[in-house]
Structure formats: C-alpha cells, structure tokens
Design a protein around this motif. Structure first.
Motif, mmCIF file in Angstrom:
data_model
loop_
_atom_site.group_PDB
_atom_site.id
_atom_site.type_symbol
_atom_site.label_atom_id
_atom_site.label_comp_id
_atom_site.label_asym_id
_atom_site.label_seq_id
_atom_site.Cartn_x
_atom_site.Cartn_y
_atom_site.Cartn_z
ATOM 1 N N ASP A 182 -22.244 15.562 19.172
ATOM 2 C CA ASP A 182 -22.492 16.885 18.592
ATOM 3 C C ASP A 182 -21.343 17.839 18.910
ATOM 4 O O ASP A 182 -21.518 19.059 18.954
ATOM 5 C CB ASP A 182 -23.815 17.459 19.092
ATOM 6 N N SER A 183 -20.150 17.274 19.085
ATOM 7 C CA SER A 183 -19.005 18.089 19.484
ATOM 8 C C SER A 183 -18.504 19.003 18.371
ATOM 9 O O SER A 183 -17.962 20.071 18.637
ATOM 10 C CB SER A 183 -17.865 17.190 19.976
ATOM 11 N N ASN A 184 -18.667 18.589 17.108
ATOM 12 C CA ASN A 184 -18.227 19.430 15.999
ATOM 13 C C ASN A 184 -19.138 20.647 15.884
ATOM 14 O O ASN A 184 -20.354 20.532 16.065
ATOM 15 C CB ASN A 184 -18.244 18.621 14.697
ATOM 16 N N PRO A 185 -18.596 21.809 15.572
ATOM 17 C CA PRO A 185 -19.449 23.003 15.518
ATOM 18 C C PRO A 185 -20.433 23.025 14.356
ATOM 19 O O PRO A 185 -21.371 23.833 14.373
ATOM 20 C CB PRO A 185 -18.449 24.161 15.397
ATOM 21 N N PHE A 186 -20.258 22.151 13.378
ATOM 22 C CA PHE A 186 -21.066 22.243 12.168
ATOM 23 C C PHE A 186 -22.046 21.094 11.958
ATOM 24 O O PHE A 186 -23.061 21.271 11.297
ATOM 25 C CB PHE A 186 -20.149 22.316 10.943
ATOM 26 N N TYR A 187 -21.727 19.911 12.436
ATOM 27 C CA TYR A 187 -22.588 18.770 12.152
ATOM 28 C C TYR A 187 -22.645 17.835 13.346
ATOM 29 O O TYR A 187 -21.837 17.927 14.276
ATOM 30 C CB TYR A 187 -22.133 18.031 10.893
ATOM 31 N N VAL A 188 -23.631 16.942 13.308
ATOM 32 C CA VAL A 188 -23.875 16.028 14.416
ATOM 33 C C VAL A 188 -23.951 14.601 13.887
ATOM 34 O O VAL A 188 -24.417 14.369 12.763
ATOM 35 C CB VAL A 188 -25.183 16.423 15.152
ATOM 36 N N TYR A 189 -23.464 13.656 14.683
ATOM 37 C CA TYR A 189 -23.566 12.233 14.328
ATOM 38 C C TYR A 189 -24.410 11.524 15.374
ATOM 39 O O TYR A 189 -24.100 11.559 16.570
ATOM 40 C CB TYR A 189 -22.184 11.584 14.260
ATOM 41 N N ASP A 190 -25.482 10.880 14.915
ATOM 42 C CA ASP A 190 -26.365 10.104 15.788
ATOM 43 C C ASP A 190 -26.202 8.631 15.451
ATOM 44 O O ASP A 190 -26.750 8.142 14.456
ATOM 45 C CB ASP A 190 -27.821 10.533 15.580
ATOM 46 N N PRO A 191 -25.448 7.875 16.253
ATOM 47 C CA PRO A 191 -25.230 6.451 15.951
ATOM 48 C C PRO A 191 -26.521 5.659 15.867
ATOM 49 O O PRO A 191 -26.592 4.667 15.137
ATOM 50 C CB PRO A 191 -24.360 5.977 17.132
ATOM 51 N N ASN A 192 -27.547 6.100 16.595
ATOM 52 C CA ASN A 192 -28.804 5.351 16.601
ATOM 53 C C ASN A 192 -29.551 5.452 15.280
ATOM 54 O O ASN A 192 -30.445 4.654 15.016
ATOM 55 C CB ASN A 192 -29.710 5.825 17.743
ATOM 56 N N GLN A 193 -29.209 6.427 14.479
ATOM 57 C CA GLN A 193 -29.846 6.554 13.170
ATOM 58 C C GLN A 193 -28.953 6.025 12.051
ATOM 59 O O GLN A 193 -29.376 5.972 10.897
ATOM 60 C CB GLN A 193 -30.191 8.013 12.895
ATOM 61 N N CYS A 194 -27.739 5.606 12.409
ATOM 62 C CA CYS A 194 -26.760 5.183 11.405
ATOM 63 C C CYS A 194 -27.062 3.778 10.912
ATOM 64 O O CYS A 194 -27.157 2.829 11.704
ATOM 65 C CB CYS A 194 -25.362 5.241 12.015
ATOM 66 N N ILE A 195 -27.182 3.623 9.598
ATOM 67 C CA ILE A 195 -27.499 2.318 9.000
ATOM 68 C C ILE A 195 -26.253 1.580 8.537
ATOM 69 O O ILE A 195 -26.343 0.530 7.899
ATOM 70 C CB ILE A 195 -28.483 2.482 7.827
#
Length: 981
Positions: free
Chosen positions: A138-151
């Motif tokens: 969640d380092s970007n100020p605008f969006y977050v990436y959750d690898p556990n939800q990535c398909i």
C-alpha cells in the motif's frame, strides 16, 4: 476474404453471423451470448491466461478470446463437457483468490470472477485457497495491491506494458507462487509507476483497488479488519456443508443494494485537452473512484494521474463558498444579491461613462461551451463590445492562425485514432507524455507494437524524445527553418504529391519561390541540425504513406508561433497528408475546453462558429437574433488588453476562471495593470492571485457540479453531467453570467445549458446539428455537424474550408528569435509537468500528487552544473530583464548546454512568469513565453533536499516487455493444458 466479410457459424443449434477477423468470443458477445471470460477485456484483447472462455470449435477445445471465426464453424459453448472445462479453469483461479464477495469492496456487479462462479454454479472450491507469501503493498498514495487476491490474469500487465506503455508491471512466472511485480520487484512507490490508474481500472477483482474505495463501497465492507476476518472465517467454515450457492445469493443481493448508495455519473476530465471521459463513483460529495469505460470516445480505458486521482480540489476547504466584496485592503463576505447588484451597477457605470469598449471580458477555457457562449453574448449584446477572449490566446492561437491560413478550420484534422494509424508521427515542441499523457499512450503503443515511426523535435530529451527513431534538437525558435528546409528538399527531389497539389492546392508557385532561402546549408547554420539529419527527416517523410504532425506550446509560444504552425501545414500539403485517415495536423490543445471556448465565440474577432465580426452578413444574423448592434472592429484580446489598461482604454474586467496573474506573461506587469483598474470582478473556485486584486469575487461551481459540454482537441463535443450538487454557496458560471446580464436588462431565460446550446447551434453552421440528445452518455460529435446530426471525424476528405475548396500554401519568411546576450547568458524554457496542471491551483490540493512533486524546480544540465558548481537541491536565483525568482536545482540530462527548463507548477515567488516578458506573436498576440534569456546565481549555503523525492517515478527505470508473456506460464511444470489446439 476481405475485412468485414460476413461469416456464418453455429453456436449450439443456432445459426449466427459474425465477421472475418472477429474472435469467437467477440462474435458470441455481439450475438448476445455471454460466456465466462476473466482475463479478456475489450480494450486489451486476448491475454490467454485464464482459460475460462474455452469452447469447442469443430471438435477442438480452444480459447475463444484468441481464436478467430471460421466460415461454417460449429461452436459448442454450453455442453456439459465444455462447462466442466470452464469450471476447472475458474477453480484454478480460486486457488489464488480468497473469495469473500459480500464484504469485498469490488463486489459491485462488475466482477467477472464472481459472475463466473455464479453463472457456472460452482458450489465448492476444488482447489482450496492458499495465501501467497507476500505482504500487501500500500506504498502508493492512490492504490493498493494485495497479492493474496491476485488471480494472475495479467490484465494489469497488459494495460501497463502495451496500452499505457509505461512498462512498469510484469508477472514473475519463475516464482513458486507467481505475482505481479513493479520494475525489478520494488515497492510500488519506489518504482517507475506514474499512477495513471490503468492497472486498477482493468483489474477484474480486488487485487488492485483505489484507496478511496476501501471500506466504502458495500454495507459491510467498512467493518473493522479483525471483525471482518472473523466473519469471513465463520462463513468459510460452514461453506462445505451449505455450499457456495446461498452465500453467492446473499452477495448478489448485497451487490444490487450498493446501487442505492453509489451514484455513477459520466463526466469529462477538467485538466488537459485530450477530453478523457469516465464514470465517477460517488457517495454524496465523497469521490470513490474514477472508472473510464471502453466506450469513452477519446480515451477508452485510459487516464493519467490527474484524471484518475486528482479530484481532491473539488472538496477542498479552500473553495470559495460566499461572494466577497473588497472593503479597503480586505474582503468581506456578502450575499449573492448584494454582490451581483454591485457588479451590475459598477459595470453599467463604466459603460455609461467610458463606453462598452472600456470593459474586457475573459471566458474560462475550463468552463463549458455554453458558459463561453454566454460570456461573449454578454460582452456583445449587453455591452456592445468585442473585447472578449479566453486563454487560447496564451497557448494555441498561433496554431489556429496557421491552420486558418492554409486549410480553413482551426482544429485537429482528424481523431486521436488517426494519430494511432499513422505510419509516421512528427512531434514538434510537445512534451506529449506529460502534457497530453493519454494521447501519448496511443503514439507509444503504435510505435511499440505497430512499427510506427516517430520523429521528435524539442529542446529537451523527455520521454517521447528518448523513444523517438530520430530526435532533433534545434536551437530555440528555429523549427520554422528546418521545416521549410525539409519541405524545399522534398520539392527539389520531386517527392511532393503532385496530383494532390494540382487538384487540391493553390498558391504553389509563389510558395515554392518563398522557399529559396531555406537551403540545407542555411538550415544547418540556423538550427544547429546537420544537413544529413534533415535529409533523413525528408527521407522518412517520403517513405511514409501516412503522416501526422503534432505540436504544442514549444511551437506556439514563440514570436514565430503562427508562422511555424503555418510551415507545419505547408509541409503536410506538399506531401498530400490531409484528408485521409492517418494524416493531418494536430495542434494539441492545453485545457479541457480551450478549443470549445474559442469555438463558441469567446474571441475578440470571431462570433460563435468562427464567424468573423467583420462580416456584415454574420453580424446582422446575430444582431437580429439578439436585438442589438455588434461592432465590426475586433476588440482587445486577453493579452493586449493589459496594454489597454496601461493606456487608459480598459477600465474594468470581468474574468471567469482564468489565473491571469500567474499564467500571463510578465506577472509583475500584470499585477501593476490590475491595480489600475476601476473595477475587477473575478469568478473562480479559489481565491486565486488574480482574485486578490478583485473588487468582487464570485464563487463558482466546479465542473462536477454542473451540466454542459466541452470540446476536446479532436473537435469532439462531449456532455458533462452533474456528479454532485454545487457546493453550498457556489453557483455554475452560466447562472452567474445570466444573473448579471438580467440585472442589466438582458431578459435571458435559460433554464438549462441545453437551451443555450440550441441557440448557439441555430446561429452557427458548424454546430447546426448539435443537440443534447445526440450527446447522451458517452456519445459525442466532432464538428462541423450538419443539421441532420452527421458529424465530421475526418476533415478535408473532399474539400478544404475555403470558397474554392482548395487549400492555400502560405509563403513565409524567417525572423530570428530573441537570443541570449552577455548579461543574460542562459536560455530558459518552460512547460507542463505530468503530475501538476499549470500553476497547480487544483493539483496541489491532492496530497498524493503533492507527495510526488512537492514544488517547482529548474532543470540544469550536467555540464552547466559542473561549470557553475551546482548540485541537485542547491538553491539558485534566476534573473531576467523582467524579474527574479529563487528555485531549487535538479541536475538532469533532459536538458543540455546552457538551456534551463522550469515547469509551470508554481505560484507566488517561484512562478516562472515572473521572468517572462511582453514579446508576442505579432499576428496571434500569444506571448513568447519560450523566448526568455536569464542569468543564474548560486545561493551559497542553501542546499535542500532533491526537488523530486525518491518516490518520483522519474528516478526509476521501467522494464519493457511485450504483454504478459503467457508462454512462461504455459511452460511451468504445474500448468496442465486444457486446450486441444
């Protein structure tokens, strides 16, 4: 077979029709048959990672997203065998995704994974979900990436690599548990990610989410984290017994309920002139997300950091919410009635005493077409003056002049799609990737994937220059020379389009004679570009079947801006590059509605639709409609009116949405002139530097708070809808202008902007068929629009906009630009920056954008830095003939030699226009912002941090590749093939 040939095929027992070069999936969808497809997106094309779109074609199991139709093909898409294969593919995806739809922020009816599970009636997970060993980023100020939800569908990678072409994202297929990585596997905020939002827009699940959506979308998504997890665990524990069906039913109900709290409204971006349209998701005044759509006509799914994430200004606490009236050295709050009465009273007094020509009216290039129309109508009908203008005077008026001289219409020849289709793009004086980033994506994509050639002429080695097949670095202000020399060389070689010139162009002989001074030898001396390089330019033009030329303020903001723009059009005419798709002239408009403000008459010499005030027939038409008298003489524009103040001709100004003080040239001069006015009214969102000089300040509504239309750089008219009610205390500009006009006896009675458009269309032939019903949703029209509603995406197919239908070659002479001297020995260039818009009065309201670029700076070349003992972070004083500023240094190889570059993104004591002067284009009166000689002095002991923080993407290195490289997935030992191709 030809493209578009009808193909008959069978889907199950149905006989259907498709087209050649259509995939099976496209044909099925167009025929109303929706089968699961998760990695496929219409704006991305086939990615081939998910296998959920499997069908049987003629006995073979194939991916329908990437397999083309065949004549007579038999497609089985819903037999038990095929459905089981589709279920298997979805089950494999669920192994990578924790399914908790009811409390998922993405469960908004558009999640293809959720829909596939539901539609395929999957009751239990075959392959239990297993978390990946990676933390949430969640380092970007605008969006977050959750690898556990990535398909691992790869949509985000395809969008980043081959649509946006920022080339940051990839999937590391070599890991035991693959994941999406940024650059060489660094945190997002330390990568080359420019926060354009493409990846978030196309992500089919909740792996990539806007931070503004988290915990906001659903009725249960805002639960405390631990509570939410306990709920998920409880549901998962009973799922094997009750199956997934009732749980999916509940999530479907909850998803539908969300529509009662989330409003989705189509609007158009209010930043640059590309004209990106999208849905804006809101809850009350809270903006949840910006969601572009494939049907968005100018941009498709594309956005930039500003359009996707730069909307904090709308709810800024700095918004004006009450009219202000000057009381000595201060302002006091006033009622609308008091403020409007005072404005009407003062303007009437000045008109009565000095005449209507003593007042200047400036319409906003960020307002709507309807508002620009009313502003010029107020000036002409109520005050009897042509003293009306907009900010196109400061940027694109010379480009319009060049096109008027040669082809007749002052707008782009075609569409953004034509730029994409061209064999050769020449970009002159345009930092397209930062000033018009979404349009630049089309050039970058065509260059990367289609073999399009790119020539860039600029003073800086910016992104487009680095990507170019040929980069030209002329001396400042000499583009007209190399353009004319290349044109002469093409003629000397006999490479001109002879039939095009013979049949469609006039003035050939005089023009050819005017080129005699422009030899290769002269061009080499004047521009600093070698003859060999210029000959290569000519050869590339000769070899291209279709060519477009893009240009912007690097051309227009010179004294020779009109002539250089004319030279561009001359070159296109000589080579026959008008009137066909993939050809033409494209002056890239700077503001969201700078084209429209001019189109709808906010110009000192033209009535709406570019009808000259000097034409008595035109004047009579408007006079009969408005019951007034319109002067035949053009008025003062928003640049020369400042000299008008100085000599006593202009006594009052009404300025709507223009930061004249900081965007006009020579800010000190402008401040001095505004002080002299008898009366100044400013209408704006914020208390701008210009507003600080006002006698009355009127609080305007933002674009999201009103309805109307904009015109983008392609001449494309698009509707905006009210996303949220006007901020209490503010009013839309069109209502304010009408209220002032009626206080002065105008008797206007517009109830909606559509009524204003009806009037404008009835008086302007190029808008004859423009009606709001033809602009509903994402529909658009490109002027000219015939009375039957047919528009003109491509100009000049049959004739040019002159009485004889022929284009006109326009002879030119070269007048050297201002050169640096001994006292002011450096050349200062200036322009836009990706993250901010203009002086940043809107973008600085976004903490995320501000974290990327906290302030302005001056780029200094490594050689000059070494000579002057400068390092990044040093504070320097830059002085010109007109003023002085202090600014931080950024040592950069984007500039070279004794050239400096400053972005526009500053106000106050660091604003670049404290250094610019009053030189201007003699025809268009556009300030020569780019002709500034300065000296630079280091302020010792004043070194600060780098002006671009470590989290700025310019500090990182992209990692280009073609697409998602799905072959690496197929080569993995754990991949089991489902197709039988």
């Amino acid at each position: 077979m030809e493209v578009g040939e009808v193909i008959e095929f069978y889907a199950g027992s149905k006989s259907l029709k498709g087209e050649k070069n259509q995939t099976i999936l496209q044909a099925l969808l167009l025929n109303g048959i929706d089968i699961p497809h998760i990695c496929y997106h219409p704006s991305l094309g086939p990615i081939n990672t998910c296998d959920t779109c499997l069908v049987d074609m003629n006995g073979k199991i194939v991916r329908s997203c990437s397999t083309y139709l065949e004549q007579g093909a038999k497609i089985d898409y819903n037999s038990n065998r095929v459905l089981e294969l589709q279920r298997e593919a979805v089950q494999r995806m669920l192994h990578n995704h924790d399914l908790y739809c009811t409390v998922c922020d993405n469960n908004n009816g558009d999640c293809p994974l959720h829909n596939a599970v539901h539609d395929l009636e999957i009751d239990n997970q075959k392959y239990p979900y297993e978390p990946k060993p990676y933390p949430v980023d969640d380092s970007n100020p605008f969006y977050v990436y959750d690898p556990n939800q990535c398909i691992l569908c790869g949509r985000c990678v395809e969008a980043c690599q081959d649509v946006q072409v920022n080339e940051t994202l990839s999937i590391d297929w070599s890991r035991e548990r693959p994941r999406v990585v940024w650059d060489n596997d660094v945190p997002i905020n330390e990568s080359s990610c420019v926060s354009c939002g493409h990846c978030v827009t196309v992500c089919p699940v909740n792996a990539l989410m806007e931070k503004t959506m988290l915990g906001k979308a659903g009725f249960l998504t805002g639960l405390e984290k631990n509570t939410k997890q306990k709920m998920i665990d409880v549901v998962k524990s009973i799922e094997p017994e009750i199956t997934m069906s009732p749980i999916m039913a509940i999530s479907n109900i909850e998803s539908k309920m969300r529509s009662s709290r989330i409003k989705k409204t189509k609007t158009v971006c209010t930043y640059c002139g590309v004209g990106c349209s999208f849905e804006m998701w809101t809850m009350g005044r809270e903006i949840l997300k910006v969601q572009p759509q494939p049907e968005s006509p100018a941009n498709g799914i594309s956005t930039c950091i500003k359009g996707k994430f730069g909307w904090d200004f709308v709810n800024s606490k700095e918004r004006l919410t009450s009219p202000l009236i000057r009381d000595g050295e201060r302002f006091r709050r006033a009622t609308w009635e008091e403020a409007l009465d005072l404005v009407a009273k003062k303007l009437r007094e000045i008109k009565d005493k000095y005449g209507g020509d003593a007042i200047e009216f400036i319409a906003s290039s960020k307002g709507t077409n309807e508002e620009a129309y009313l502003m010029q109508k107020l000036a002409r009908q109520v005050f009897g003056t042509n003293n009306v203008d907009n900010s196109s005077r400061f940027c694109q008026a010379p480009a319009t002049t060049g096109l008027w001289r040669t082809v007749g219409y002052g707008g782009d020849s075609g569409s953004i799609q034509d730029i994409y289709m061209a064999d050769l793009v020449i970009a002159i004086g345009t930092n397209t990737a930062e000033s018009h980033p979404v349009l630049a994506t089309r050039v970058k994509r065509a260059h990367k994937l289609n073999g399009q050639k790119l020539i860039v002429s600029d003073l800086r080695m910016h992104e487009m220059a680095r990507r170019a097949d040929l980069f030209l670095h002329p001396k400042p202000g000499t583009d007209i020379v190399w353009l004319s020399a290349v044109t002469k060389y093409i003629l000397d070689k006999g490479w001109e389009d002879k039939s095009f010139i013979r049949e469609r162009v006039s003035g050939f002989e005089d023009y050819v004679k005017s080129l005699e001074p422009f030899t290769m030898e002269f061009a080499e001396e004047a521009t600093g570009i070698s003859k060999e390089t210029l000959m290569k330019v000519a050869n590339m033009i000769h070899e291209a079947k279709n060519m477009v030329i893009l240009w912007a303020m690097g051309v227009t903001q010179h004294q020779a801006g009109s002539d250089t723009s004319t030279a561009i059009s001359n070159l296109l005419l000589i080579t026959g590059n008008y009137g066909r798709h993939g050809t033409g002239a494209y002056p890239l408009r700077g503001h969201n509605n700078v084209q429209g403000a001019s189109d709808f008459g906010a110009m000192n010499a033209y009535l709406p639709g570019y009808q000259p005030v000097s034409d008595p027939t035109v004047r009579k038409k408007f006079e009969d409609a408005w019951h007034c008298t319109i002067p035949e003489k053009p008025g003062l524009d928003n640049n020369t009116c400042l000299e008008g103040i100085m000599n006593g001709k202009i006594r009052a100004m009404y300025v709507v949405g223009e930061e004249l003080v900081e965007t006009g040239s020579d800010s000190n001069f402008i401040r001095d002139q505004l002080e002299k006015l008898d009366f100044l009214v400013v209408e704006d969102l914020f208390l701008s530097e210009t507003a600080k000089y006002a006698d009355v300040v009127l609080p305007a509504s933002a674009s999201l708070e009103k309805e109307g239309t904009f015109v983008n750089t392609e001449r494309r008219i698009q509707r905006i809808y009210e996303v949220m009610a006007p901020l209490p205390g503010t009013r839309p500009d069109w209502q304010i202008i009408q209220d002032i006009a009626n206080r002065l006896g105008a008797r206007w009675n517009y109830g909606h902007p559509s009524e204003i458009m009806e009037e404008a269309a009835s008086l302007s032939p190029i808008f004859a068929g423009v009606r709001y019903e033809l602009l509903e949703g994402f529909k658009s029209l490109q002027w000219p629009v015939r009375s039957d509603g047919k528009d003109s995406p491509l100009l000049y197919e049959k004739e040019f906009n002159f009485p004889d239908g022929k284009a006109r070659l326009y002879p030119l002479k070269y007048n050297p630009p201002l050169s640096s001297g001994l006292e002011f020995d450096l050349h200062l260039n200036n322009g836009r920056l990706l993250e901010h818009f203009h002086e940043g009065n809107e973008t600085y309201k976004s903490p995320g954008i501000r974290s990327k670029v906290p302030g302005t700076f001056v780029e200094v070349s490594p050689d000059l830095a070494k000579e002057r003992g400068l390092e990044t972070g040093d504070l320097v004083r830059i002085t010109s003939e007109y003023g002085s500023i202090k600014v931080s240094v950024l040592v950069s190889d984007r500039v070279s030699g004794k050239e400096l570059y400053m972005p526009m993104n500053a106000s106050g004591d660091s604003a670049v226009n404290l250094l610019t002067g009053r030189l201007m284009d003699p025809t268009a009166h556009t300030p020569a912002y780019k002709e500034v000689s300065v000296r630079l002095e280091k302020i010792t002991g004043k070194r600060g941090p780098p002006p671009l923080p470590s989290t700025n993407p310019r500090n990182a290195i992209p990692h280009p590749q073609i697409g998602v490289q799905v072959e690496k997935k197929w080569a993995r030992k754990d991949y089991v093939k489902l197709t039988t191709e």
